[in-house]
Scaffold this motif. Structure first.
Motif, mmCIF file in Angstrom:
data_model
loop_
_atom_site.group_PDB
_atom_site.id
_atom_site.type_symbol
_atom_site.label_atom_id
_atom_site.label_comp_id
_atom_site.label_asym_id
_atom_site.label_seq_id
_atom_site.Cartn_x
_atom_site.Cartn_y
_atom_site.Cartn_z
ATOM 1 N N VAL A 1 49.065 -68.167 -9.596
ATOM 2 C CA VAL A 1 48.170 -68.856 -8.669
ATOM 3 C C VAL A 1 46.970 -67.982 -8.361
ATOM 4 C CG1 VAL A 1 47.957 -69.782 -6.330
ATOM 5 C CG2 VAL A 1 49.989 -70.286 -7.692
ATOM 6 N N GLN A 2 47.209 -66.690 -8.163
ATOM 7 C CA GLN A 2 46.108 -65.771 -7.873
ATOM 8 C C GLN A 2 45.214 -65.581 -9.101
ATOM 9 O OE1 GLN A 2 47.357 -62.345 -5.302
ATOM 10 N NE2 GLN A 2 49.417 -63.177 -5.653
ATOM 11 N N VAL A 3 45.822 -65.549 -10.279
ATOM 12 C CA VAL A 3 45.030 -65.484 -11.505
ATOM 13 C C VAL A 3 44.126 -66.711 -11.606
ATOM 14 C CG1 VAL A 3 45.153 -65.650 -14.025
ATOM 15 C CG2 VAL A 3 46.594 -64.009 -12.813
ATOM 16 N N ASP A 4 44.684 -67.890 -11.324
ATOM 17 C CA ASP A 4 43.896 -69.117 -11.424
ATOM 18 C C ASP A 4 42.719 -69.105 -10.457
ATOM 19 O OD1 ASP A 4 45.606 -70.068 -13.364
ATOM 20 O OD2 ASP A 4 46.813 -71.266 -11.980
ATOM 21 N N ARG A 5 42.925 -68.554 -9.266
ATOM 22 C CA ARG A 5 41.848 -68.524 -8.282
ATOM 23 C C ARG A 5 40.716 -67.604 -8.745
ATOM 24 N NH1 ARG A 5 40.944 -64.880 -4.745
ATOM 25 N NH2 ARG A 5 43.067 -64.027 -4.833
ATOM 26 N N VAL A 6 41.062 -66.402 -9.200
ATOM 27 C CA VAL A 6 40.037 -65.471 -9.689
ATOM 28 C C VAL A 6 39.343 -66.050 -10.918
ATOM 29 C CG1 VAL A 6 39.622 -63.167 -10.636
ATOM 30 C CG2 VAL A 6 41.232 -63.469 -8.743
ATOM 31 N N LEU A 7 40.127 -66.664 -11.781
ATOM 32 C CA LEU A 7 39.574 -67.220 -13.009
ATOM 33 C C LEU A 7 38.604 -68.355 -12.713
ATOM 34 C CD1 LEU A 7 39.610 -67.152 -16.087
ATOM 35 C CD2 LEU A 7 41.569 -68.701 -16.027
ATOM 36 N N ALA A 8 38.920 -69.197 -11.728
ATOM 37 C CA ALA A 8 38.021 -70.285 -11.362
ATOM 38 C C ALA A 8 36.686 -69.746 -10.875
ATOM 39 C CB ALA A 8 38.668 -71.158 -10.286
ATOM 40 N N HIS A 9 36.730 -68.681 -10.089
ATOM 41 C CA HIS A 9 35.509 -68.030 -9.617
ATOM 42 C C HIS A 9 34.695 -67.495 -10.790
ATOM 43 C CE1 HIS A 9 33.743 -64.995 -6.454
ATOM 44 N NE2 HIS A 9 32.808 -65.620 -7.130
ATOM 45 N N TYR A 10 35.372 -66.831 -11.695
ATOM 46 C CA TYR A 10 34.686 -66.222 -12.832
ATOM 47 C C TYR A 10 34.131 -67.281 -13.779
ATOM 48 C CZ TYR A 10 33.840 -63.024 -16.703
ATOM 49 O OH TYR A 10 33.255 -62.308 -17.704
ATOM 50 N N ARG A 11 34.895 -68.344 -14.010
ATOM 51 C CA ARG A 11 34.426 -69.408 -14.892
ATOM 52 C C ARG A 11 33.185 -70.096 -14.330
ATOM 53 N NH1 ARG A 11 40.074 -72.199 -16.884
ATOM 54 N NH2 ARG A 11 40.033 -71.386 -19.010
ATOM 55 N N LEU B 1 43.929 -67.633 -20.580
ATOM 56 C CA LEU B 1 44.199 -67.509 -19.157
ATOM 57 C C LEU B 1 44.247 -68.862 -18.466
ATOM 58 C CD1 LEU B 1 41.915 -64.458 -18.525
ATOM 59 C CD2 LEU B 1 44.368 -64.504 -18.144
ATOM 60 N N GLY B 2 43.473 -69.811 -18.972
ATOM 61 C CA GLY B 2 43.430 -71.105 -18.335
ATOM 62 C C GLY B 2 44.596 -71.995 -18.679
ATOM 63 N N GLY B 3 45.321 -71.641 -19.716
ATOM 64 C CA GLY B 3 46.449 -72.462 -20.124
ATOM 65 C C GLY B 3 47.630 -72.283 -19.205
ATOM 66 N N CYS B 4 48.586 -73.210 -19.307
ATOM 67 C CA CYS B 4 49.760 -73.112 -18.458
ATOM 68 C C CYS B 4 50.708 -72.050 -18.983
ATOM 69 C CB CYS B 4 50.467 -74.458 -18.368
ATOM 70 S SG CYS B 4 50.977 -75.123 -19.954
ATOM 71 N N GLY B 5 50.379 -71.483 -20.146
ATOM 72 C CA GLY B 5 51.130 -70.299 -20.501
ATOM 73 C C GLY B 5 51.541 -70.243 -21.932
ATOM 74 N N THR B 6 50.705 -69.645 -22.784
ATOM 75 C CA THR B 6 51.186 -69.195 -24.066
ATOM 76 C C THR B 6 52.346 -68.240 -23.831
ATOM 77 O OG1 THR B 6 48.974 -69.374 -24.970
ATOM 78 C CG2 THR B 6 50.499 -67.991 -26.167
ATOM 79 N N GLY C 1 34.379 -56.094 -8.096
ATOM 80 C CA GLY C 1 35.254 -56.502 -7.005
ATOM 81 C C GLY C 1 36.410 -57.349 -7.493
ATOM 82 N N LEU C 2 36.118 -58.271 -8.410
ATOM 83 C CA LEU C 2 37.186 -59.083 -8.985
ATOM 84 C C LEU C 2 38.177 -58.214 -9.743
ATOM 85 C CD1 LEU C 2 35.175 -62.160 -10.319
ATOM 86 C CD2 LEU C 2 36.680 -62.098 -8.328
ATOM 87 N N LEU C 3 37.651 -57.230 -10.455
ATOM 88 C CA LEU C 3 38.533 -56.334 -11.201
ATOM 89 C C LEU C 3 39.439 -55.551 -10.257
ATOM 90 C CD1 LEU C 3 39.500 -54.971 -13.800
ATOM 91 C CD2 LEU C 3 37.541 -53.412 -13.612
ATOM 92 N N ARG C 4 38.883 -55.047 -9.158
ATOM 93 C CA ARG C 4 39.711 -54.311 -8.192
ATOM 94 C C ARG C 4 40.829 -55.211 -7.658
ATOM 95 N NH1 ARG C 4 34.652 -52.178 -6.684
ATOM 96 N NH2 ARG C 4 34.419 -53.723 -5.028
ATOM 97 N N GLU C 5 40.469 -56.454 -7.381
ATOM 98 C CA GLU C 5 41.472 -57.401 -6.877
ATOM 99 C C GLU C 5 42.575 -57.640 -7.907
ATOM 100 O OE1 GLU C 5 41.626 -62.021 -5.197
ATOM 101 O OE2 GLU C 5 39.696 -61.027 -5.563
ATOM 102 N N VAL C 6 42.164 -57.823 -9.158
ATOM 103 C CA VAL C 6 43.151 -58.096 -10.199
ATOM 104 C C VAL C 6 43.977 -56.851 -10.497
ATOM 105 C CG1 VAL C 6 43.454 -58.781 -12.610
ATOM 106 C CG2 VAL C 6 41.804 -59.975 -11.181
ATOM 107 N N MET C 7 43.378 -55.662 -10.387
ATOM 108 C CA MET C 7 44.156 -54.447 -10.621
ATOM 109 C C MET C 7 45.201 -54.251 -9.528
ATOM 110 S SD MET C 7 43.363 -53.354 -13.526
ATOM 111 C CE MET C 7 44.334 -51.844 -13.490
ATOM 112 N N GLN C 8 44.912 -54.684 -8.309
ATOM 113 C CA GLN C 8 45.934 -54.664 -7.265
ATOM 114 C C GLN C 8 47.068 -55.624 -7.626
ATOM 115 O OE1 GLN C 8 43.808 -55.595 -3.662
ATOM 116 N NE2 GLN C 8 42.916 -53.555 -3.480
#
Length: 245
Positions: A35-45, A16-21, A69-76
């Motif tokens: 961008v939204q993935v990176d924001r959630v991921l930074a919080h989780y990391r 997830l942290g990579g620029c994209g496999t 809560g993070l999961l609900r956000e990502v599922m949206q």
């Protein structure tokens, strides 16, 4: 072989942290799901870096980290971008960490359905299958991914865990040797080899492997715990003759 199973989460975060496999095309930042993935991921990391788990307050955060809560956000986000593979992978990671393994498995199956090289997804999906007792599924997924990506060490390490749980110790040792051959650190293979030898009551050989693991990575404390556990016997006497594996 719990330490091998826990590799799944670390692998998923590497992906997830990579620029994209998976190389998703980017649009404007306000619309870009990455961008939204990176924001959630930074919080989780930040949670993982603090050594804390979901629902536990982390230093520097005013509120507990809420995986639900993070999961609900990502599922949206998933509902808006159902084909973005980084979104799917992050949703699967958070679902698994939130105790929703069936949901995580469903998401991971989407990534694995195309029979493309998806080693990180396969490792996490195999972990879930192992926890459910479905060793056959875990073994099938890993072998399929090894055929597609034969130089990915974590696939072999996780396959070794499957063989270990299946009490096929010879196959587990072979998978660990393969993992080292394609780049797995020797200290990690040594630790897992020690667990196998311990199950075979080859305690002297197990102690030798635990010492190698401890020397190879002094910050990894699990080998010392195993040595303490075995210290009551002569097998862990440092003056005893070393046994090879």
């Amino acid at each position: 072989m719990n330490s091998t199973l826990r590799l799944a989460l670390a692998l998923a975060l590497i992906l997830l942290g990579g620029c994209g496999t998976f190389g998703q095309q980017r649009t404007q930042a306000t619309e870009d799901p990455n961008v939204q993935v990176d924001r959630v991921l930074a919080h989780y990391r930040a949670t993982l870096a603090s050594g804390l788990a979901c629902q536990t307050a982390t230093e520097g955060w005013s509120e507990p980290v809420d995986c639900d809560g993070l999961l609900r956000e990502v599922m949206q986000l998933y509902a808006a971008f159902p084909h973005n593979e980084r979104v799917i992978m992050l949703a699967a990671v958070l679902a698994e960490q939130s105790g929703r393994s069936p949901q995580a498995a469903y998401l991971l199956d989407q990534l694995l359905g195309g029979h493309k090289p998806r080693p990180e997804a396969a490792v996490l999906r195999s972990r879930i299958a192992m926890e459910e007792g479905n060793l056959a599924l875990a073994r099938t997924l890993l072998k399929q991914q090894i055929r597609l990506n034969p130089r990915h060490p974590h696939l072999y390490e996780t396959l070794a865990a499957v063989h270990y749980l299946d009490r096929n110790y010879a196959a587990a040792l072979h998978s660990l040797s393969m993992s080292e051959r394609v780049g797995a650190p020797g200290w990690r293979a040594a630790y897992h080899r020690g667990l196998i030898y311990e199950q075979q009551n080859r305690n002297a050989a197990a102690c030798q492997q635990y010492r190698l693991a401890a020397a190879g990575n002094p910050q990894f404390l699990a080998p010392e715990s195993r040595l303490v556990s075995l210290s009551g016997g002569a097998a862990c006497n440092p003056n005893a003759a070393a046994l090879g594996g």
